[in-house]
Design an enzyme around this catalytic site. Structure first.
Site, PDB file in Angstrom:
ATOM      1  N   MET A   1       0.841  -1.195   0.000  1.00 62.99           N
ATOM      2  CA  MET A   1       0.000   0.000   0.000  1.00 62.99           C
ATOM      3  C   MET A   1       0.879   1.249   0.000  1.00 62.99           C
ATOM      4  O   MET A   1       1.928   1.286   0.642  1.00 62.99           O
ATOM      5  CB  MET A   1      -0.911  -0.007   1.239  1.00 62.99           C
ATOM      6  CG  MET A   1      -1.827   1.207   1.345  1.00 62.99           C
ATOM      7  SD  MET A   1      -2.918   1.121   2.780  1.00 62.99           S
ATOM      8  CE  MET A   1      -4.161  -0.036   2.187  1.00 62.99           C
TER       9      MET A   1
ATOM     10  N   SER B   1       4.055  -6.346   2.187  1.00 65.53           N
ATOM     11  CA  SER B   1       2.907  -5.694   2.794  1.00 65.53           C
ATOM     12  C   SER B   1       1.620  -6.087   2.061  1.00 65.53           C
ATOM     13  O   SER B   1       1.346  -7.272   1.897  1.00 65.53           O
ATOM     14  CB  SER B   1       3.122  -4.178   2.793  1.00 65.53           C
ATOM     15  OG  SER B   1       2.182  -3.527   3.605  1.00 65.53           O
ATOM     16  N   HIS B   2       0.824  -5.102   1.583  1.00 65.08           N
ATOM     17  CA  HIS B   2      -0.419  -5.430   0.887  1.00 65.08           C
ATOM     18  C   HIS B   2      -0.155  -6.188  -0.409  1.00 65.08           C
ATOM     19  O   HIS B   2      -1.062  -6.801  -0.977  1.00 65.08           O
ATOM     20  CB  HIS B   2      -1.193  -4.133   0.599  1.00 65.08           C
ATOM     21  CG  HIS B   2      -2.647  -4.344   0.342  1.00 65.08           C
ATOM     22  ND1 HIS B   2      -3.489  -3.328  -0.051  1.00 65.08           N
ATOM     23  CD2 HIS B   2      -3.430  -5.450   0.428  1.00 65.08           C
ATOM     24  CE1 HIS B   2      -4.719  -3.797  -0.203  1.00 65.08           C
ATOM     25  NE2 HIS B   2      -4.715  -5.083   0.080  1.00 65.08           N
TER      26      HIS B   2
ATOM     27  N   HIS C   1       8.819  -2.152   9.126  1.00 64.37           N
ATOM     28  CA  HIS C   1       8.072  -2.453   7.901  1.00 64.37           C
ATOM     29  C   HIS C   1       8.771  -1.934   6.645  1.00 64.37           C
ATOM     30  O   HIS C   1       8.719  -2.584   5.596  1.00 64.37           O
ATOM     31  CB  HIS C   1       6.668  -1.863   8.006  1.00 64.37           C
ATOM     32  CG  HIS C   1       5.688  -2.455   7.054  1.00 64.37           C
ATOM     33  ND1 HIS C   1       5.304  -3.780   7.106  1.00 64.37           N
ATOM     34  CD2 HIS C   1       5.011  -1.916   5.996  1.00 64.37           C
ATOM     35  CE1 HIS C   1       4.422  -4.030   6.150  1.00 64.37           C
ATOM     36  NE2 HIS C   1       4.241  -2.917   5.451  1.00 64.37           N
TER      37      HIS C   1
ATOM     38  N   ASP D   1      16.997   7.365  10.183  1.00 58.74           N
ATOM     39  CA  ASP D   1      15.759   7.126   9.430  1.00 58.74           C
ATOM     40  C   ASP D   1      14.614   7.887  10.087  1.00 58.74           C
ATOM     41  O   ASP D   1      14.184   7.566  11.198  1.00 58.74           O
ATOM     42  CB  ASP D   1      15.452   5.633   9.379  1.00 58.74           C
ATOM     43  CG  ASP D   1      14.355   5.296   8.375  1.00 58.74           C
ATOM     44  OD1 ASP D   1      13.558   6.198   8.036  1.00 58.74           O
ATOM     45  OD2 ASP D   1      14.308   4.141   7.921  1.00 58.74           O
TER      46      ASP D   1
ATOM     47  N   ASP E   1      12.141  -1.233   6.498  1.00 59.94           N
ATOM     48  CA  ASP E   1      13.437  -1.921   6.385  1.00 59.94           C
ATOM     49  C   ASP E   1      13.322  -3.169   5.518  1.00 59.94           C
ATOM     50  O   ASP E   1      14.280  -3.564   4.850  1.00 59.94           O
ATOM     51  CB  ASP E   1      13.949  -2.344   7.767  1.00 59.94           C
ATOM     52  CG  ASP E   1      14.352  -1.183   8.649  1.00 59.94           C
ATOM     53  OD1 ASP E   1      14.534  -0.069   8.115  1.00 59.94           O
ATOM     54  OD2 ASP E   1      14.479  -1.392   9.863  1.00 59.94           O
TER      55      ASP E   1
ATOM     56  N   GLN F   1      14.232   0.349   2.803  1.00 56.90           N
ATOM     57  CA  GLN F   1      13.932   1.775   2.868  1.00 56.90           C
ATOM     58  C   GLN F   1      14.038   2.281   4.319  1.00 56.90           C
ATOM     59  O   GLN F   1      13.964   1.492   5.249  1.00 56.90           O
ATOM     60  CB  GLN F   1      12.511   2.042   2.355  1.00 56.90           C
ATOM     61  CG  GLN F   1      12.313   1.774   0.889  1.00 56.90           C
ATOM     62  CD  GLN F   1      12.884   2.867  -0.010  1.00 56.90           C
ATOM     63  OE1 GLN F   1      13.514   3.819   0.465  1.00 56.90           O
ATOM     64  NE2 GLN F   1      12.699   2.720  -1.313  1.00 56.90           N
TER      65      GLN F   1
ATOM     66  N   LEU G   1      18.681   2.944   4.865  1.00 60.19           N
ATOM     67  CA  LEU G   1      18.960   3.266   6.269  1.00 60.19           C
ATOM     68  C   LEU G   1      18.318   2.202   7.160  1.00 60.19           C
ATOM     69  O   LEU G   1      17.232   2.385   7.708  1.00 60.19           O
ATOM     70  CB  LEU G   1      18.431   4.658   6.617  1.00 60.19           C
ATOM     71  CG  LEU G   1      19.115   5.823   5.906  1.00 60.19           C
ATOM     72  CD1 LEU G   1      18.410   7.135   6.238  1.00 60.19           C
ATOM     73  CD2 LEU G   1      20.591   5.884   6.289  1.00 60.19           C
TER      74      LEU G   1
ATOM     75  N   ASP H   1       6.279  -5.205  13.212  1.00 57.68           N
ATOM     76  CA  ASP H   1       7.254  -4.362  12.510  1.00 57.68           C
ATOM     77  C   ASP H   1       6.808  -2.905  12.429  1.00 57.68           C
ATOM     78  O   ASP H   1       7.349  -2.108  11.675  1.00 57.68           O
ATOM     79  CB  ASP H   1       7.548  -4.914  11.114  1.00 57.68           C
ATOM     80  CG  ASP H   1       6.325  -4.895  10.188  1.00 57.68           C
ATOM     81  OD1 ASP H   1       5.278  -4.309  10.565  1.00 57.68           O
ATOM     82  OD2 ASP H   1       6.415  -5.445   9.072  1.00 57.68           O
TER      83      ASP H   1
END
Length: 330
Positions: free
Chosen positions: A60, A126-127, A296, A256, A298, A302, A306, A274
């Site tokens: 998402m 994720s989604h 989530h 981050d 990482d 992203q 970092l 996460d």
């Protein structure tokens, strides 16, 4: 002298051929634009050279490539350098699981056609987990494996909390309408910049990731979903091999700027998570690991790489999975 020149020319030709054979790229795909190659990448090994192409499905609020930035930051390049054929797909940033799944299905069919491959290896974050599961259920004979990364397969308490706010009498409807309009407009712009123009539906996306929404989706597409609260799912269903992995980190890198937000959202969970997805909710098929010190973002390397300096680098996890698929004949 002529013989020497001929030998030199032959050597140059062989050298040029060897360099050309090592040059590769990954493809960025969309429903309307098909697939286009990125810049050349030097292939240095065959470690990630799977039998079938690897297809990446974002989550998402995601995208395949936004200007110079990949959603899967540095991951496609890393896989290609090891010999893999990689396709990064783009679906609507915010939509229902079924709509996003159908959009991915269209792209997978295109990838199969242009690559000539008999099957693909799907990886969803994720989604994107729901997207790859939809495709694997729709065309199982064309999917070798489906790997979920940080997937809210049983929903997310964060979505439940937001959904609860939108249900507050009097205020909820106005809040939901306003927020969804802003989100839809913003991500329509993001999609346009990324080369696509999908219809966005923030509320449909939210509904899909609530506990109730995920339960309804699982009833239609149960392949690989554990039947116990925190167990593993069937490893193979209809010939498709299912895997998953995820993290339980929050503040993993002081540089981050997103980490504090994920630490804040983590407090609504009754289990390790996460920041957006619970450890047990991420389980799909064979659970490779569910407690990396990664949040989530990482999990897709992203923001901009970092991630924790004291945990396996996310790119290494993807390389290992590609090698696992290669060893399994996928």
């Amino acid at each position: 002298m002529k013989k020497l020149l001929t030998q030199s020319a032959l050597a140059a030709t062989l050298l040029t051929g060897a360099v050309a054979a090592q040059a590769a790229s990954y493809q960025v795909c969309s429903v309307s634009g098909g697939c286009t190659s990125t810049g050349s990448i030097w292939v240095t090994s065959s470690y990630t050279q799977t039998k079938y192409p690897i297809v990446l499905a974002h989550g998402m609020a995601g995208f395949a490539k936004l200007g110079p930035v990949d959603y899967w930051y540095g991951i496609p390049q890393d896989l290609v350098s090891g010999g893999a054929k990689v396709y990064s797909t783009q679906v609507a940033s915010f939509q229902s699981s079924e709509v996003r799944g159908e959009q991915l299905l269209t792209q997978v069919k295109t990838i199969l056609a242009i690559s000539g491959a008999a099957k693909v290896n799907l990886i969803g974050h994720s989604h994107g987990n729901q997207s790859i599961r939809y495709v694997a259920a729709a065309i199982p004979t064309k999917v070798a494996s489906a790997t979920g990364v940080g997937g809210p397969n049983k929903g997310s308490p964060v979505a439940d909390v937001i959904k609860g706010v939108t249900n507050i009498p009097g205020v909820g409807t106005i809040t939901a309408t306003t927020l969804s309009s802003v989100i839809n407009a913003f991500f329509l712009l993001i999609d346009n910049v990324a080369g696509e123009s999908y219809r966005q539906d923030a509320l449909a996306g939210l509904d899909s990731l609530t506990t109730a929404g995920a339960t309804a989706f699982n009833a239609k597409y149960p392949q690989g979903i554990p039947t116990t609260a925190c167990g593993e799912g069937a490893y193979t269903v209809n010939g498709v091999r299912y895997y998953s992995w995820s993290g339980t980190g929050h503040l993993t890198n002081v540089l981050d700027i997103v980490d504090p937000a994920l630490a804040l959202t983590s407090v609504v969970f009754p289990e390790a998570n996460d920041g957006l997805v619970g450890r047990c909710s991420s389980h799909l098929g064979q659970v490779l690991r569910d407690n990396y010190n990664m949040n989530h973002l990482d999990e897709v390397n992203q923001l901009f790489g970092l991630v924790s300096l004291f945990e396996t680098n996310p790119k290494s996890v993807y390389r290992a999975q590609a090698n696992r698929l290669k060893s399994a004949g996928y």
